[in-house]
Enzyme design. Structure first.
Site, PDB file in Angstrom:
ATOM      1  N   SER A  29      17.107  33.548  39.346  1.00 14.51           N
ATOM      2  CA  SER A  29      16.508  32.322  39.861  1.00 14.51           C
ATOM      3  C   SER A  29      15.643  31.623  38.798  1.00 14.51           C
ATOM      4  O   SER A  29      16.098  31.430  37.671  1.00 14.51           O
ATOM      5  CB  SER A  29      15.715  32.651  41.124  1.00 14.51           C
ATOM      6  N   ASP A  74      25.922  29.913  46.420  1.00 17.29           N
ATOM      7  CA  ASP A  74      24.562  29.387  46.224  1.00 17.29           C
ATOM      8  C   ASP A  74      24.664  27.909  45.875  1.00 17.29           C
ATOM      9  O   ASP A  74      25.353  27.549  44.923  1.00 17.29           O
ATOM     10  CB  ASP A  74      23.881  30.155  45.080  1.00 17.29           C
ATOM     11  N   HIS A 126      22.254  33.090  46.412  1.00 16.47           N
ATOM     12  CA  HIS A 126      21.327  32.863  45.299  1.00 16.47           C
ATOM     13  C   HIS A 126      20.828  34.175  44.681  1.00 16.47           C
ATOM     14  O   HIS A 126      20.771  34.309  43.464  1.00 16.47           O
ATOM     15  CB  HIS A 126      20.151  32.021  45.803  1.00 16.47           C
TER      16      HIS A 126
END
Length: 469
Positions: free
Chosen positions: A190, A393, A446
């Site tokens: 991330s 994602d 994600h």
């Protein structure tokens, strides 16, 4: 491809050189004792621990109270003397790496059942990456998780995160000299796609400058990483490709916004109108995994700014999510980590933090606006890298990751093909001459290991063992 120096890259290099000089000075002038303890019993886990867990603090300031970084260290369950050592940073920015430990790649996780006021239960995770790698989960930036400092706000920025992680690692190795010869990697996902390539470069530069102890740096791996901060521009073509918006809206967005969906002219009414229609179309979709169930408490995640999205998503929930929501495990995490029995078992210093929160969501200073050039520099130095993307994602779509990898302009040595887990397609992969491997993780979101632990464990096992996916 030769990367020509720019004003920004020169500025970055100057900052790195200055940091290395200050770092060397600090190591020479101060050595604050590190504190570590073995965790014998883990509240909520019914059985004797089938792995070795250590927690501790590493001091980074001139006095013990200045800056204390908390970490969890799990030794490899295979052969810790020879297996690789990895440091893991969770994204956010400002999320405790306990998230990586308990929600993604560590040896235990929460049992998902209705919270009844008792301590949430922990169970073993069969696909723990510690089966073949020792991992340090570190609470950085300062103020994250159980880390603390006299002045938190002054220590919450991209560059402080880079320098503190580097400093933490060398001090940790001074107190764990038995791991100095192990191959070392950094793993993250991330938002950490921004600082981690910079951290890797600073470690590499430190080795070249002769800073001790020398770190046996081999490479890094990143999942769904923010890299250029232009990821939002790929969300709309991704949504169109996945059938979430109509052809007509997509064509209108392209025409009126001309591919720029971040810095939109406030006078461009047609583009703004189309963006509003786009947001309305996605208002009931969980953008961190478009296949997952949408929950009401996630409705606030809808933001046009990528950073706002990441910050909001990572904040601790004040309301109780439904049991079937992906965020319910975060709710259990907060209940568990604020229990006094847990603090005692983890050897947390009394009175150092208030309420434990999985993530903090404000006062972080964004200073590094693009990590692309650092990937290019690390490639030239020969470090290995694995960049993987959960293909469902929408926050950091695989299309945005493919775009900056393509811009590196390296030749392909193993072209696009499926990779397999137990005879089934786990995703698709491509390897480049700069020792970078890109992989999609089919059906994942994600935080890919959270959604598809079996696939991600198989992917990691092959890559860390220097085998093709």
């Amino acid at each position: 491809m030769m990367v020509l120096p720019t004003h920004n890259s020169f500025h970055h290099c100057c900052q790195i050189l200055l940091a290395l000089l200050l770092f060397s000075l600090q190591i020479l002038l101060t050595h604050i004792e590190a504190y570590s303890s073995k965790v014998e019993v883990l509240p909520g886990f019914e059985w004797p621990l089938p792995f070795q867990l250590e927690t501790g603090y590493v001091g980074l300031g001139e006095t013990d109270d200045d800056m204390q970084v908390f970490y969890y260290f799990v030794k490899s369950e295979n052969n810790p003397k020879k297996d690789p050592l990895m440091l893991w940073l969770t994204g956010g920015p400002g999320c405790s790496s306990f998230s990586g430990l308990v929600h993604e790649i560590g040896p235990f996780e929460f049992e998902i059942k209705e919270y009844d006021g008792s301590l949430p239960s922990l169970v073993s995770r069969p696909q723990s990456w510690t089966k073949l790698c020792s991992i340090i989960f570190v609470d950085l930036p300062l103020g994250t998780g159980f880390s603390y400092a006299k002045n938190l706000t002054a220590n919450r920025s991209d560059w402080k995160l880079v320098h503190h992680t580097h400093q933490f690692l060398r001090k940790w190795l001074i107190d764990h000299t038995e791991f100095l010869s192990n191959e070392f990697y950094i793993g993250a996902d991330s938002y950490s796609g921004i600082p981690v390539p910079v951290i890797v470069q600073e470690i590499s530069n430190g080795n070249e400058e002769g800073i001790k102890p020398s770190i046996n740096l081999q490479g890094y791996l990143l999942g769904n990483p923010v890299t250029t901060r232009t990821e939002k521009n790929f969300q709309i073509p991704y949504a169109h490709g996945m059938g979430l918006i109509s052809d007509e809206l997509y064509e209108s967005l392209q025409k009126n916004c001309k591919g720029e969906y971040i810095d939109v002219d406030s006078k461009n009414d047609y583009c703004l109108r189309d963006l509003q229609s786009f947001d309305e179309s996605l208002s009931r979709v969980y953008v961190y995994n478009i296949l997952d169930r949408f929950c009401e408490d996630d409705s606030l995640l809808r933001r046009r700014s990528l950073i706002q999205e990441l910050k909001k998503s990572s904040s601790s929930r004040l309301t109780v999510p439904e049991l079937s929501c992906e965020t319910y495990s975060f709710y259990l995490t907060t209940k568990w980590a604020n229990d006094e029995r847990v603090h005692k078992a983890l050897h947390i210093r009394e009175g150092t933090i208030g309420k434990w929160e999985r993530c903090y969501k404000n006062d972080f200073e964004y200073e590094i606006f693009d990590s692309f050039e650092f990937h290019a520099n690390l490639s030239k130095k020969g470090y290995r890298s694995l960049i993987y993307s959960g293909d469902h994602d929408m926050v950091v779509p695989f299309m945005s990751t493919q775009a900056w990898i393509r811009a590196l302009n390296y030749s392909i040595v193993d072209d696009w093909r499926p990779w397999f887990v137990n005879g089934q397609v786990g995703g698709y992969t491509r390897t480049y001459s700069n020792r970078m491997t890109f992989a999609t993780v089919k059906g994942s979101g994600h935080m890919a290991p959270e959604y598809t632990p079996e696939q991600c464990f198989a992917m990691f096992t092959k890559w860390i063992s220097n085998l093709p996916l």
